[in-house]
Write a protein that holds these residues in place. Structure first.
Motif, PDB file in Angstrom:
ATOM      1  N   ARG A 178      57.643 -24.415  22.236  1.00  0.00           N
ATOM      2  CA  ARG A 178      56.459 -23.676  22.655  1.00  0.00           C
ATOM      3  C   ARG A 178      55.892 -24.347  23.890  1.00  0.00           C
ATOM      4  O   ARG A 178      55.446 -25.492  23.844  1.00  0.00           O
ATOM      5  N   VAL A 179      55.936 -23.635  25.010  1.00  0.00           N
ATOM      6  CA  VAL A 179      55.417 -24.173  26.260  1.00  0.00           C
ATOM      7  C   VAL A 179      54.321 -23.241  26.750  1.00  0.00           C
ATOM      8  O   VAL A 179      54.598 -22.149  27.246  1.00  0.00           O
ATOM      9  N   VAL A 180      53.090 -23.645  26.581  1.00  0.00           N
ATOM     10  CA  VAL A 180      51.956 -22.849  27.048  1.00  0.00           C
ATOM     11  C   VAL A 180      51.099 -23.719  27.948  1.00  0.00           C
ATOM     12  O   VAL A 180      50.619 -24.783  27.530  1.00  0.00           O
ATOM     13  N   GLN A 181      50.947 -23.311  29.171  1.00  0.00           N
ATOM     14  CA  GLN A 181      50.059 -24.018  30.095  1.00  0.00           C
ATOM     15  C   GLN A 181      48.666 -23.425  29.950  1.00  0.00           C
ATOM     16  O   GLN A 181      48.290 -22.504  30.646  1.00  0.00           O
ATOM     17  N   TRP A 182      47.927 -23.969  28.974  1.00  0.00           N
ATOM     18  CA  TRP A 182      46.592 -23.420  28.727  1.00  0.00           C
ATOM     19  C   TRP A 182      45.703 -23.680  29.940  1.00  0.00           C
ATOM     20  O   TRP A 182      45.726 -24.778  30.500  1.00  0.00           O
ATOM     21  N   PRO A 183      44.937 -22.700  30.375  1.00  0.00           N
ATOM     22  CA  PRO A 183      44.034 -22.892  31.520  1.00  0.00           C
ATOM     23  C   PRO A 183      43.053 -24.030  31.262  1.00  0.00           C
ATOM     24  O   PRO A 183      42.663 -24.291  30.128  1.00  0.00           O
ATOM     25  N   ASN A 184      42.660 -24.689  32.320  1.00  0.00           N
ATOM     26  CA  ASN A 184      41.718 -25.806  32.189  1.00  0.00           C
ATOM     27  C   ASN A 184      40.420 -25.375  31.522  1.00  0.00           C
ATOM     28  O   ASN A 184      39.831 -26.142  30.749  1.00  0.00           O
ATOM     29  N   GLU A 185      39.997 -24.136  31.788  1.00  0.00           N
ATOM     30  CA  GLU A 185      38.741 -23.681  31.183  1.00  0.00           C
ATOM     31  C   GLU A 185      38.878 -23.530  29.669  1.00  0.00           C
ATOM     32  O   GLU A 185      37.914 -23.728  28.930  1.00  0.00           O
ATOM     33  N   SER A 186      40.090 -23.188  29.201  1.00  0.00           N
ATOM     34  CA  SER A 186      40.308 -23.096  27.754  1.00  0.00           C
ATOM     35  C   SER A 186      40.272 -24.476  27.111  1.00  0.00           C
ATOM     36  O   SER A 186      39.682 -24.671  26.041  1.00  0.00           O
ATOM     37  N   LEU A 187      40.912 -25.429  27.765  1.00  0.00           N
ATOM     38  CA  LEU A 187      40.901 -26.804  27.257  1.00  0.00           C
ATOM     39  C   LEU A 187      39.483 -27.363  27.259  1.00  0.00           C
ATOM     40  O   LEU A 187      39.056 -28.030  26.305  1.00  0.00           O
ATOM     41  N   ARG A 188      38.740 -27.071  28.334  1.00  0.00           N
ATOM     42  CA  ARG A 188      37.356 -27.561  28.445  1.00  0.00           C
ATOM     43  C   ARG A 188      36.472 -26.906  27.391  1.00  0.00           C
ATOM     44  O   ARG A 188      35.589 -27.559  26.810  1.00  0.00           O
TER      45      ARG A 188
ATOM     46  N   PHE B  66      54.678 -16.478  18.776  1.00  0.00           N
ATOM     47  CA  PHE B  66      55.215 -17.820  18.993  1.00  0.00           C
ATOM     48  C   PHE B  66      54.219 -18.730  19.718  1.00  0.00           C
ATOM     49  O   PHE B  66      54.077 -19.900  19.379  1.00  0.00           O
ATOM     50  N   SER B  67      53.520 -18.194  20.704  1.00  0.00           N
ATOM     51  CA  SER B  67      52.665 -19.025  21.555  1.00  0.00           C
ATOM     52  C   SER B  67      51.190 -19.007  21.178  1.00  0.00           C
ATOM     53  O   SER B  67      50.455 -19.935  21.512  1.00  0.00           O
ATOM     54  N   HIS B  68      50.727 -17.937  20.516  1.00  0.00           N
ATOM     55  CA  HIS B  68      49.306 -17.698  20.234  1.00  0.00           C
ATOM     56  C   HIS B  68      48.501 -17.392  21.502  1.00  0.00           C
ATOM     57  O   HIS B  68      47.272 -17.431  21.479  1.00  0.00           O
ATOM     58  N   ASP B  69      49.188 -17.085  22.598  1.00  0.00           N
ATOM     59  CA  ASP B  69      48.497 -16.800  23.850  1.00  0.00           C
ATOM     60  C   ASP B  69      48.175 -15.310  23.918  1.00  0.00           C
ATOM     61  O   ASP B  69      49.067 -14.457  23.981  1.00  0.00           O
ATOM     62  N   ILE B  70      46.879 -15.010  23.914  1.00  0.00           N
ATOM     63  CA  ILE B  70      46.404 -13.625  23.838  1.00  0.00           C
ATOM     64  C   ILE B  70      46.822 -12.787  25.044  1.00  0.00           C
ATOM     65  O   ILE B  70      46.801 -11.554  24.990  1.00  0.00           O
TER      66      ILE B  70
END
Length: 362
Positions: A10-20, A161-165
């Motif tokens: 699973r490779v998801v580059q979550w946006p910085n705003e999501s991490l923040r 697989f990723s949970h990315d909406i």
């Protein structure tokens, strides 16, 4: 491997705003924090995180587990909202974005934080199941009969697989047309419909609307409350039989978890229901069978083997309840009869209501 299907990791580059957002929502700060929606996700979140209230535009209640319930329009500016709307996450996000509120969906929050929260419902164990059976997913992708099926299949598998909406973008609520696509080529006259998991009779009525000169309708609904509603709803129509049993791969008594439209066979269920094999309870010649029974579809198909073999009906089978059903259900049906074309359609903006259609080859 099919281009577009997930890889080994699973490779998801979550946006910085999501991490923040996750960092701030879990931290001690001056932001007011709210959860949007009320469900199993909300309950678990409230047990782990201190929040200031619940957002629900569709209730007159004012309190949930000691927390105030407010409407979107009443959320204070600069608040943070964790979008736990499991059924309509895209609509909830659009609404929160439209009023300028910082928000993140539960699916991303669950994946980023790795907190002890409930897995996404109907997606339990999917990651391992997919990695163990990647070739099976490629197999069914290749069998899908049109580009729309392939496109929706890829979007759904990637979201699971990723949970990315982001993979859900483009899906909308279309449950009013669920099971009734033009490619079924249903005739106004002569059809016999088997409604497995009839609930309140809505789907059977939709069939009757489209096929007014039908031969017969058989609606199977084992939950007593739902059966009563179904019987009353269909009482005015001729040649309709409401059956107060469930369908499975054997005759017997099973435990049943009563939960409205989500009622299902379950070892932890508190109610007992009768089940039987379709092959044994009906001797008609169905032209169209629909199944949506909360994960019991495979057993019901096994119990309908001879019916499918002898009559070659169209099939509309829900495949979203259990990890692996996207390939296991078609494998099971094609092992009974290989002469089916397969299409897939999805009817909500979340993980729910994916239907696989099996169309007799001409």
């Amino acid at each position: 491997m099919i281009l577009g299907l997930p890889s080994d990791k699973r490779v998801v580059q979550w946006p910085n705003e999501s991490l923040r957002f996750c960092e701030l929502f879990l931290g001690e700060n001056t932001h007011l924090k709210y959860i949007m929606g009320r469900n199993i996700y909300t309950e678990a979140l409230c047990n782990l995180i201190k929040v200031d209230g619940i957002v629900d535009d569709f209730t007159t209640e004012t309190n949930y587990k000691g927390l105030p319930i407010i409407k979107v329009q009443d959320i204070p500016p600069k608040s943070m909202v964790l979008n736990a709307s499991g059924g309509r996450p895209l609509s909830a996000k659009y609404k929160l974005d439209s009023v300028g509120l910082s928000n993140l969906d539960y699916f991303a929050f669950y994946q980023i934080t790795r907190l002890a929260l409930p897995e996404v419902r109907f997606n339990e164990g999917f990651e391992h199941e997919y990695l163990d059976n990647k070739q099976k997913y490629a197999w069914i992708y290749d069998l899908l009969n049109d580009e729309k099926s392939k496109e929706q299949f890829l979007k759904l598998i990637n979201f699971r697989f990723s949970h990315d909406i982001v993979h859900l973008n483009g899906f909308t609520q279309k449950e009013d047309i669920q099971y009734f696509e033009d490619f079924l080529d249903l005739k106004q006259k002569g059809e016999t419909f088997i409604d497995v998991g009839a609930y309140d009779g809505f789907t059977s009525k939709e069939f009757i609307k489209r096929c007014p000169n039908y031969e017969q309708v058989f609606a199977f609904e084992p939950d007593s409350t739902n059966f009563k509603k179904c019987s009353e709803s269909l009482a005015a129509f001729p040649n309709v039989s409401c059956m107060p049993i469930g369908l499975s791969n054997r005759k017997g008594i099973l435990q049943f978890d009563v939960s409205g439209s989500a009622s299902k066979i379950s070892d932890s269920g508190t109610v007992k229901i009768a089940v039987d094999r379709l092959d044994d309870v009906l001797k008609c010649k169905p032209t169209f069978i629909k199944m949506d029974i909360e994960g019991g579809e495979s057993a019901a198909i096994e119990g309908a083997t001879q019916t499918i073999l002898d009559n070659h009906p169209r099939l509309a089978i829900s495949v979203y309840h259990s990890a692996g059903d996207f390939w296991r259900i078609p494998h099971q049906i094609l092992s009974i009869r290989s002469d089916y074309d397969i299409k897939l359609r999805h009817y909500t903006e979340s993980i729910y209501e994916t239907v696989m259609f099996f169309l007799p080859k001409q």
